[in-house]
Design a protein around this motif. Structure first.
Motif, PDB file in Angstrom:
ATOM      1  N   ALA A 147       0.488  -0.676   9.926  1.00 34.12           N
ATOM      2  CA  ALA A 147       1.379  -0.171   9.058  1.00 34.12           C
ATOM      3  C   ALA A 147       1.040   1.370   8.477  1.00 34.12           C
ATOM      4  O   ALA A 147       2.055   1.958   8.142  1.00 34.12           O
ATOM      5  CB  ALA A 147       1.555  -0.860   7.668  1.00 34.12           C
ATOM      6  N   THR A 148      -0.311   1.583   8.690  1.00 36.09           N
ATOM      7  CA  THR A 148      -0.651   2.841   8.106  1.00 36.09           C
ATOM      8  C   THR A 148      -0.512   3.980   8.940  1.00 36.09           C
ATOM      9  O   THR A 148      -0.730   5.165   9.114  1.00 36.09           O
ATOM     10  CB  THR A 148      -2.039   3.036   7.581  1.00 36.09           C
ATOM     11  N   MET A 198      -2.754   0.202  -4.213  1.00 37.50           N
ATOM     12  CA  MET A 198      -1.970  -0.939  -4.058  1.00 37.50           C
ATOM     13  C   MET A 198      -0.932  -1.134  -5.158  1.00 37.50           C
ATOM     14  O   MET A 198      -1.250  -1.266  -6.004  1.00 37.50           O
ATOM     15  CB  MET A 198      -2.976  -2.125  -3.945  1.00 37.50           C
ATOM     16  N   ALA A 240       0.845  -1.150  -0.049  1.00 40.85           N
ATOM     17  CA  ALA A 240      -0.086  -0.037   0.079  1.00 40.85           C
ATOM     18  C   ALA A 240       0.709   1.235   0.088  1.00 40.85           C
ATOM     19  O   ALA A 240       1.893   1.317   0.489  1.00 40.85           O
ATOM     20  CB  ALA A 240      -0.758  -0.238   1.131  1.00 40.85           C
ATOM     21  N   CYS A 298       3.664  -3.568   6.176  1.00 41.46           N
ATOM     22  CA  CYS A 298       2.346  -3.689   5.352  1.00 41.46           C
ATOM     23  C   CYS A 298       2.441  -5.224   4.604  1.00 41.46           C
ATOM     24  O   CYS A 298       3.462  -5.845   4.017  1.00 41.46           O
ATOM     25  CB  CYS A 298       2.506  -2.921   4.141  1.00 41.46           C
ATOM     26  N   THR A 299       1.256  -6.146   4.652  1.00 48.96           N
ATOM     27  CA  THR A 299       1.190  -7.361   4.030  1.00 48.96           C
ATOM     28  C   THR A 299       0.484  -7.269   2.551  1.00 48.96           C
ATOM     29  O   THR A 299       0.473  -8.450   2.188  1.00 48.96           O
ATOM     30  CB  THR A 299       0.305  -8.282   4.968  1.00 48.96           C
ATOM     31  N   GLY A 300       0.089  -6.188   2.341  1.00 46.60           N
ATOM     32  CA  GLY A 300      -0.437  -6.211   0.925  1.00 46.60           C
ATOM     33  C   GLY A 300      -1.963  -6.438   1.035  1.00 46.60           C
ATOM     34  O   GLY A 300      -2.583  -6.893  -0.240  1.00 46.60           O
ATOM     35  N   CYS A 301      -2.628  -6.576   2.077  1.00 49.07           N
ATOM     36  CA  CYS A 301      -4.055  -7.072   2.068  1.00 49.07           C
ATOM     37  C   CYS A 301      -5.072  -6.143   1.381  1.00 49.07           C
ATOM     38  O   CYS A 301      -6.092  -6.685   0.947  1.00 49.07           O
ATOM     39  CB  CYS A 301      -4.563  -7.268   3.611  1.00 49.07           C
ATOM     40  N   GLY A 302      -4.737  -4.984   1.484  1.00 48.07           N
ATOM     41  CA  GLY A 302      -5.660  -4.007   0.610  1.00 48.07           C
ATOM     42  C   GLY A 302      -6.618  -3.382   1.341  1.00 48.07           C
ATOM     43  O   GLY A 302      -7.524  -2.737   0.781  1.00 48.07           O
ATOM     44  N   ASP A 303      -6.647  -3.798   2.805  1.00 47.06           N
ATOM     45  CA  ASP A 303      -7.907  -3.307   3.346  1.00 47.06           C
ATOM     46  C   ASP A 303      -8.216  -1.813   3.403  1.00 47.06           C
ATOM     47  O   ASP A 303      -9.141  -1.170   3.506  1.00 47.06           O
ATOM     48  CB  ASP A 303      -7.966  -3.678   4.734  1.00 47.06           C
ATOM     49  N   CYS A 304      -6.969  -1.323   3.742  1.00 42.24           N
ATOM     50  CA  CYS A 304      -6.678   0.308   3.833  1.00 42.24           C
ATOM     51  C   CYS A 304      -7.286   0.957   2.587  1.00 42.24           C
ATOM     52  O   CYS A 304      -8.037   1.940   2.522  1.00 42.24           O
ATOM     53  CB  CYS A 304      -5.396   0.778   4.102  1.00 42.24           C
ATOM     54  N   CYS A 319      -6.084  -1.324   9.202  1.00 44.01           N
ATOM     55  CA  CYS A 319      -4.778  -2.118   9.175  1.00 44.01           C
ATOM     56  C   CYS A 319      -4.629  -3.200   9.836  1.00 44.01           C
ATOM     57  O   CYS A 319      -4.634  -2.982  11.327  1.00 44.01           O
ATOM     58  CB  CYS A 319      -3.595  -1.174   8.926  1.00 44.01           C
ATOM     59  N   PRO A 320      -4.312  -4.408   9.733  1.00 43.13           N
ATOM     60  CA  PRO A 320      -4.184  -5.438  10.730  1.00 43.13           C
ATOM     61  C   PRO A 320      -2.649  -5.532  11.322  1.00 43.13           C
ATOM     62  O   PRO A 320      -2.443  -6.031  12.417  1.00 43.13           O
ATOM     63  CB  PRO A 320      -4.171  -6.861  10.214  1.00 43.13           C
ATOM     64  N   THR A 321      -1.759  -4.725  10.867  1.00 39.72           N
ATOM     65  CA  THR A 321      -0.518  -4.641  11.174  1.00 39.72           C
ATOM     66  C   THR A 321       0.010  -3.134  11.639  1.00 39.72           C
ATOM     67  O   THR A 321       1.145  -3.168  12.108  1.00 39.72           O
ATOM     68  CB  THR A 321       0.450  -5.117  10.109  1.00 39.72           C
ATOM     69  N   ILE A 367       3.114   4.934   4.579  1.00 34.57           N
ATOM     70  CA  ILE A 367       2.992   3.495   5.050  1.00 34.57           C
ATOM     71  C   ILE A 367       4.130   2.735   5.106  1.00 34.57           C
ATOM     72  O   ILE A 367       5.044   2.817   4.403  1.00 34.57           O
ATOM     73  CB  ILE A 367       1.757   3.106   4.193  1.00 34.57           C
TER      74      ILE A 367
HETATM   75  S1  SF4 Z   1      -2.523  -3.158   2.584  1.00 36.23           S
HETATM   76 FE1  SF4 Z   1      -3.329  -4.013   4.700  1.00 36.23          FE
HETATM   77  S2  SF4 Z   1      -1.310  -4.522   5.869  1.00 36.23           S
HETATM   78 FE2  SF4 Z   1      -0.749  -2.878   4.195  1.00 36.23          FE
HETATM   79  S3  SF4 Z   1      -0.984  -1.202   5.064  1.00 36.23           S
HETATM   80 FE3  SF4 Z   1      -3.075  -1.414   3.904  1.00 36.23          FE
HETATM   81  S4  SF4 Z   1      -4.227  -2.349   5.585  1.00 36.23           S
HETATM   82 FE4  SF4 Z   1      -2.133  -2.455   6.491  1.00 36.23          FE
END
Ligand code: SF4
Ligand code: SF4
Ligand SMILES: [Fe+2]
Lengths: 167, 226
Positions: A27-28, A57, A6, A40-46, A23-25, A35
């Motif tokens: 990172a934001t 992304m 992200a 960042c794990t790349g989940c895309g939730d943000c 963000c689960p980690t 970021i």
């Molecule tokens: S992509 Fe996922 S892990 Fe990366 S900053 Fe966004 S929410 Fe956090």
């Protein structure tokens, strides 16, 4: 393995901070708003949660560059040469004039022509820094620097940093 | 009678305006994009048209067989061309949020810019003849090669580049005709995306060529302003 990360566009970010919650980690959540790519794990939730479309992304790997036809390249490179001459001519006039209006006009022309030429070159085999064409150039410069004062370290560093997609 | 701006598509309709188009002064410019009066023409003429060429959708898909751009070709690139090549790659890195790489390409671009030799004919007349050359032979040649090859990317470059070149050509011609008066007490803006140049106190709301918003325009500073 993560395939993307992200990246926040600070200009579009409205600091609503929805991305902080999802963000689960964590990172934001950084003091400089950039970021943290190591978290960042790349989940895309943000990116999904951001109301301002401020998070992209970005892929970690890019596809091979599209090939161009020689018939198009021949004509484009002729134009590229012309544009480089125009840019230099305008820059030269800007450098030698006392007239502020002409100075600004020629600076504008040089800047404008440079942008047009960058666009032409991008469509003429140099779209991706990760392309084989770019790598061939960098290798050439790293191995046979065109002059003693050429910034050869920059070329070497780029070869280390950028993968060759066409290899 | 209607007249259409070849740069941005603005329509001047004689029947809706107080003054017929033909009676407007020669220094009149397009209210949207600043194009000269001479860049207007009646709708759907073909002479000197710079309307985007359309790819025939029925055309067969292009054969993408050509090998990567040959090294011999690259050897022929001049310092000026290599500078633009590297600043283009720097922009490519920026788009991928690779700032360190962008900085390194910018360093190489600056090197090549610094070693670009002076042009022997560095004057306005020569500059205008180079623009003329692109407009009469250069762009049509690239455009037709790109069309034949079904290369939409290069066709897009032609549409933008040609419009930008037309505007630059007309600004430089105006300077030659009128001198610096039309640039005094006003600003020159350049679209940081496509290169479109605009004279006015504030940049256009949308770039008439590439449609990015006003904040993508850069103001060209005078020599003495920091
Ligand atoms: S992509 Fe996922 S892990 Fe990366 S900053 Fe966004 S929410 Fe956090
Ligand atoms: S959700 Fe989007 S706008 Fe809000 S703080 Fe995060 S990046 Fe900025
Ligand atoms: Fe633009």
């Amino acid at each position: 393995m993560k395939t993307r990360i992200a990246v926040r566009n600070l200009r579009l970010c409205t600091k609503d901070c929805l991305c902080l919650y999802v963000c689960p980690t964590g990172a934001t959540d950084t003091e400089d708003s950039i970021i943290d790519i190591s978290k960042c794990t790349g989940c895309g939730d943000c990116a999904d949660a951001c109301p301002g479309g401020a998070i992209s992304m970005v892929p970690l790997e890019y596809p091979p560059q599209q090939k161009k036809e020689d018939s198009v390249l021949t004509e484009s490179y002729r134009m590229i040469k012309n544009k480089a001459t125009q840019e230099k001519t305008a820059a030269q006039i800007a450098a030698s004039t006392d007239d502020d209006a002409l100075y600004r006009l020629m600076t504008a022309v040089a800047r404008s022509v440079r942008l047009v030429n960058e666009d032409l070159l991008r469509e003429s085999g140099y779209m991706l820094p990760q392309s084989g064409n770019t790598h061939a150039l960098l290798h050439e410069w790293a191995e046979n620097p065109p002059a003693d004062d050429f910034p050869v370290e920059a070329a070497r560093k780029l070869l280390e940093l950028i993968p060759d997609n066409d290899a | 009678m209607k007249y259409v701006c070849s740069i941005c598509g603005y329509v001047y309709d004689d029947s809706a305006e107080g003054i017929p188009f033909s009676e407007l002064s020669d220094s009149w410019v397009c209210p949207l994009c600043g194009a000269a009066k001479s860049l207007f023409s009646p709708p759907k003429t073909t002479a000197g048209s710079i309307t985007p060429a359309r790819t025939d959708p029925t055309e067969a898909a292009p054969a993408r067989t050509t090998a990567a751009h040959s090294t011999e070709e690259m050897h022929r690139l001049t310092a000026g061309e290599l500078s633009a090549l590297c600043s283009n790659l720097a922009r490519g890195c920026e788009k991928q949020y690779k700032n360190e790489e962008a900085g390194l390409f910018r360093e190489i671009a600056a090197y090549f810019a610094a070693v670009t030799p002076d042009e022997p004919d560095g004057d306005l007349t020569h500059l205008l003849s180079l623009f003329e050359n692109d407009l009469t032979t250069g762009y049509p040649a690239v455009q037709s090669a790109a069309q034949t090859a079904g290369d939409r990317g290069t066709q897009r470059v032609c549409v933008w580049g040609q419009k930008v070149t037309v505007i630059l050509n007309s600004l430089v011609q105006r300077y030659q005709r009128e001198g610096s008066a039309f640039l005094r007490n006003t600003q020159i803006w350049v679209c940081s995306v496509c290169g479109f140049a605009y004279v006015g106190n504030t940049p256009p709301e949308l770039c008439p060529v590439c449609k990015v918003p006003a904040w993508k325009f850069d103001k060209i500073e005078g020599r003495n302003s920091a």
